[in-house]
Design an enzyme around this catalytic site. Sequence first.
Site, PDB file in Angstrom:
ATOM      1  N   ASN A   9      21.420  -8.172 -13.464  1.00 52.96           N
ATOM      2  CA  ASN A   9      21.211  -8.529 -14.920  1.00 52.96           C
ATOM      3  C   ASN A   9      20.183  -7.372 -15.542  1.00 52.96           C
ATOM      4  O   ASN A   9      18.930  -7.512 -14.935  1.00 52.96           O
ATOM      5  CB  ASN A   9      20.747  -9.826 -15.021  1.00 52.96           C
ATOM      6  CG  ASN A   9      20.938 -10.267 -16.382  1.00 52.96           C
ATOM      7  OD1 ASN A   9      20.150  -9.524 -17.369  1.00 52.96           O
ATOM      8  ND2 ASN A   9      21.290 -11.540 -17.026  1.00 52.96           N
ATOM      9  N   HIS A  12      16.297  -7.579 -19.384  1.00 49.40           N
ATOM     10  CA  HIS A  12      14.999  -7.258 -19.635  1.00 49.40           C
ATOM     11  C   HIS A  12      14.881  -5.744 -19.438  1.00 49.40           C
ATOM     12  O   HIS A  12      13.527  -5.400 -19.942  1.00 49.40           O
ATOM     13  CB  HIS A  12      14.337  -8.205 -18.657  1.00 49.40           C
ATOM     14  CG  HIS A  12      14.657  -9.548 -18.953  1.00 49.40           C
ATOM     15  ND1 HIS A  12      14.413 -10.110 -20.525  1.00 49.40           N
ATOM     16  CD2 HIS A  12      15.187 -10.663 -18.459  1.00 49.40           C
ATOM     17  CE1 HIS A  12      14.717 -11.279 -20.383  1.00 49.40           C
ATOM     18  NE2 HIS A  12      15.339 -11.699 -19.346  1.00 49.40           N
ATOM     19  N   HIS A  45      23.626 -10.060 -21.111  1.00 51.23           N
ATOM     20  CA  HIS A  45      23.932 -11.103 -21.931  1.00 51.23           C
ATOM     21  C   HIS A  45      23.457 -10.627 -23.437  1.00 51.23           C
ATOM     22  O   HIS A  45      22.498 -10.287 -23.821  1.00 51.23           O
ATOM     23  CB  HIS A  45      22.937 -12.150 -21.744  1.00 51.23           C
ATOM     24  CG  HIS A  45      22.935 -13.477 -22.411  1.00 51.23           C
ATOM     25  ND1 HIS A  45      22.115 -14.504 -22.270  1.00 51.23           N
ATOM     26  CD2 HIS A  45      23.871 -13.726 -23.543  1.00 51.23           C
ATOM     27  CE1 HIS A  45      22.555 -15.519 -23.099  1.00 51.23           C
ATOM     28  NE2 HIS A  45      23.340 -15.095 -23.846  1.00 51.23           N
ATOM     29  N   ARG A  47      23.062 -11.840 -26.908  1.00 46.88           N
ATOM     30  CA  ARG A  47      22.538 -13.036 -27.305  1.00 46.88           C
ATOM     31  C   ARG A  47      22.793 -12.956 -29.083  1.00 46.88           C
ATOM     32  O   ARG A  47      22.799 -11.922 -29.545  1.00 46.88           O
ATOM     33  CB  ARG A  47      20.999 -13.500 -27.199  1.00 46.88           C
ATOM     34  CG  ARG A  47      20.700 -13.597 -25.592  1.00 46.88           C
ATOM     35  CD  ARG A  47      19.468 -14.333 -25.655  1.00 46.88           C
ATOM     36  NE  ARG A  47      19.123 -15.442 -26.054  1.00 46.88           N
ATOM     37  CZ  ARG A  47      19.116 -16.423 -25.611  1.00 46.88           C
ATOM     38  NH1 ARG A  47      18.953 -16.473 -24.203  1.00 46.88           N
ATOM     39  NH2 ARG A  47      18.860 -17.652 -25.996  1.00 46.88           N
ATOM     40  N   ARG A  51      18.216 -10.012 -29.057  1.00 41.68           N
ATOM     41  CA  ARG A  51      16.628  -9.849 -28.856  1.00 41.68           C
ATOM     42  C   ARG A  51      16.548  -9.171 -27.698  1.00 41.68           C
ATOM     43  O   ARG A  51      15.446  -8.260 -27.742  1.00 41.68           O
ATOM     44  CB  ARG A  51      16.132 -11.447 -28.382  1.00 41.68           C
ATOM     45  CG  ARG A  51      16.556 -11.749 -27.180  1.00 41.68           C
ATOM     46  CD  ARG A  51      15.670 -13.197 -26.604  1.00 41.68           C
ATOM     47  NE  ARG A  51      16.035 -14.314 -27.510  1.00 41.68           N
ATOM     48  CZ  ARG A  51      15.822 -15.522 -27.179  1.00 41.68           C
ATOM     49  NH1 ARG A  51      15.313 -15.736 -26.006  1.00 41.68           N
ATOM     50  NH2 ARG A  51      16.157 -16.551 -27.716  1.00 41.68           N
ATOM     51  N   GLU A  72      28.088 -11.793 -20.333  1.00 41.15           N
ATOM     52  CA  GLU A  72      27.302 -13.284 -20.750  1.00 41.15           C
ATOM     53  C   GLU A  72      27.344 -13.299 -22.198  1.00 41.15           C
ATOM     54  O   GLU A  72      26.804 -12.318 -22.992  1.00 41.15           O
ATOM     55  CB  GLU A  72      25.790 -13.296 -20.191  1.00 41.15           C
ATOM     56  CG  GLU A  72      25.700 -13.772 -18.505  1.00 41.15           C
ATOM     57  CD  GLU A  72      24.251 -14.030 -18.334  1.00 41.15           C
ATOM     58  OE1 GLU A  72      23.748 -14.376 -19.075  1.00 41.15           O
ATOM     59  OE2 GLU A  72      23.945 -14.024 -17.075  1.00 41.15           O
ATOM     60  N   THR A 102      15.028 -18.574 -22.317  1.00 49.82           N
ATOM     61  CA  THR A 102      16.052 -17.952 -21.696  1.00 49.82           C
ATOM     62  C   THR A 102      17.073 -19.051 -21.616  1.00 49.82           C
ATOM     63  O   THR A 102      17.025 -20.136 -22.358  1.00 49.82           O
ATOM     64  CB  THR A 102      15.516 -17.711 -20.283  1.00 49.82           C
ATOM     65  OG1 THR A 102      16.727 -17.125 -19.376  1.00 49.82           O
ATOM     66  CG2 THR A 102      14.832 -18.739 -19.546  1.00 49.82           C
ATOM     67  N   THR A 103      18.163 -18.964 -20.692  1.00 46.78           N
ATOM     68  CA  THR A 103      19.078 -19.999 -20.892  1.00 46.78           C
ATOM     69  C   THR A 103      18.852 -21.197 -20.084  1.00 46.78           C
ATOM     70  O   THR A 103      18.544 -21.074 -18.917  1.00 46.78           O
ATOM     71  CB  THR A 103      20.527 -19.299 -20.223  1.00 46.78           C
ATOM     72  OG1 THR A 103      20.658 -18.047 -20.744  1.00 46.78           O
ATOM     73  CG2 THR A 103      21.770 -20.226 -20.337  1.00 46.78           C
ATOM     74  N   GLU A 153      29.526 -20.504 -12.557  1.00 49.83           N
ATOM     75  CA  GLU A 153      28.186 -19.940 -11.967  1.00 49.83           C
ATOM     76  C   GLU A 153      27.289 -21.013 -11.824  1.00 49.83           C
ATOM     77  O   GLU A 153      26.937 -21.737 -12.929  1.00 49.83           O
ATOM     78  CB  GLU A 153      27.621 -18.894 -12.735  1.00 49.83           C
ATOM     79  CG  GLU A 153      26.271 -18.501 -12.211  1.00 49.83           C
ATOM     80  CD  GLU A 153      25.975 -17.042 -12.834  1.00 49.83           C
ATOM     81  OE1 GLU A 153      26.686 -16.052 -13.140  1.00 49.83           O
ATOM     82  OE2 GLU A 153      24.717 -16.847 -12.833  1.00 49.83           O
ATOM     83  N   HIS A 192      19.800 -17.535 -11.734  1.00 50.82           N
ATOM     84  CA  HIS A 192      18.901 -18.015 -12.802  1.00 50.82           C
ATOM     85  C   HIS A 192      17.560 -18.200 -12.096  1.00 50.82           C
ATOM     86  O   HIS A 192      17.368 -18.989 -11.303  1.00 50.82           O
ATOM     87  CB  HIS A 192      19.150 -19.046 -13.682  1.00 50.82           C
ATOM     88  CG  HIS A 192      18.534 -18.869 -14.866  1.00 50.82           C
ATOM     89  ND1 HIS A 192      17.062 -19.330 -14.931  1.00 50.82           N
ATOM     90  CD2 HIS A 192      18.594 -18.323 -16.256  1.00 50.82           C
ATOM     91  CE1 HIS A 192      16.542 -18.863 -16.376  1.00 50.82           C
ATOM     92  NE2 HIS A 192      17.606 -18.342 -17.077  1.00 50.82           N
ATOM     93  N   GLY A 193      16.595 -17.190 -12.214  1.00 51.80           N
ATOM     94  CA  GLY A 193      15.117 -17.425 -11.764  1.00 51.80           C
ATOM     95  C   GLY A 193      14.879 -16.873 -10.232  1.00 51.80           C
ATOM     96  O   GLY A 193      13.864 -16.975  -9.748  1.00 51.80           O
TER      97      GLY A 193
END
Length: 246
Positions: A9, A12, A45, A47, A51, A72, A102-103, A153, A192-193
């Site tokens: 992903n 960032h 993603h 958004r 952002r 995403e 975040t999600t 997911e 995630h994470g």
Amino acid sequence: MPALRLGVNIDHVATIRNARGGGHPDPVRAAHLAAAAGADGITAHLREDRRHISDRDIERLANEIALPLNFEMAATEEMVAIALRHRPHAACIVPERREERTTEGGLDVVGAKERLRPMVARLCEAGIRVSMFIEADPRQLDAVREIGAPVVELHTGAYCDHGGAERDRELARIVAAAGHAQAIGLECHAGHGLSYDTVKPIAAIATVAELNIGHFLVGEAIFVGFEASIRHMRQLMDEARRGAAG
Ligand code: PXP
């Protein structure tokens, strides 16, 4: 045991670019580097508030990279139209609230079945592989199957955020949900994470086919470089998979 894919992903990379405007660092360049480092796919993603990833990023990713793109998106008409325009390999439907960092948490498919069903159908008809980002809850998995999406997911955020017995409980929920996904014919992804410290128990789950990882890899790239951070993650995933097979 089926191979475990790594989706990188790159959101960032765009976060850092957007901190100063302009074009550096370029998420598309990051996607090419990820491919060279052994990623199997690129996740981005778009958004609602733009952002990090921009519309132009999605257009370029769809046209310029060789790896499959996992788009995403929130379950909105605007995002469905963008997905249908670019026809990424996959679309992962995620919950989105404007104020969240975040999600946070998975999509409530049970509560939104009738709204989601036609969106899933339109995306599937366009040849896009649809997944839904959900909590490791069998009721949510059953609802995903019922509305016709082929992939789930599982949200690993709570597992990553906790330690000790709570983490063990979260892991057990994810293992059970991944088993349930297979039993009802859904392909199972997770993410995630995830970090070097948390990836192995998830990678060892035989019925998980893909992990999507972003924030940690981009953060670690500051210290070791993006390719090296991805290569090390890939190595940990492969070790966990081999260990589980043996
Ligand atoms: N999977 C989904 C569905 C996500 O929304 C995200 C975060 O955008 C990730 C995976 C990756 O999470 P992280 O950036 O924490 O690795």
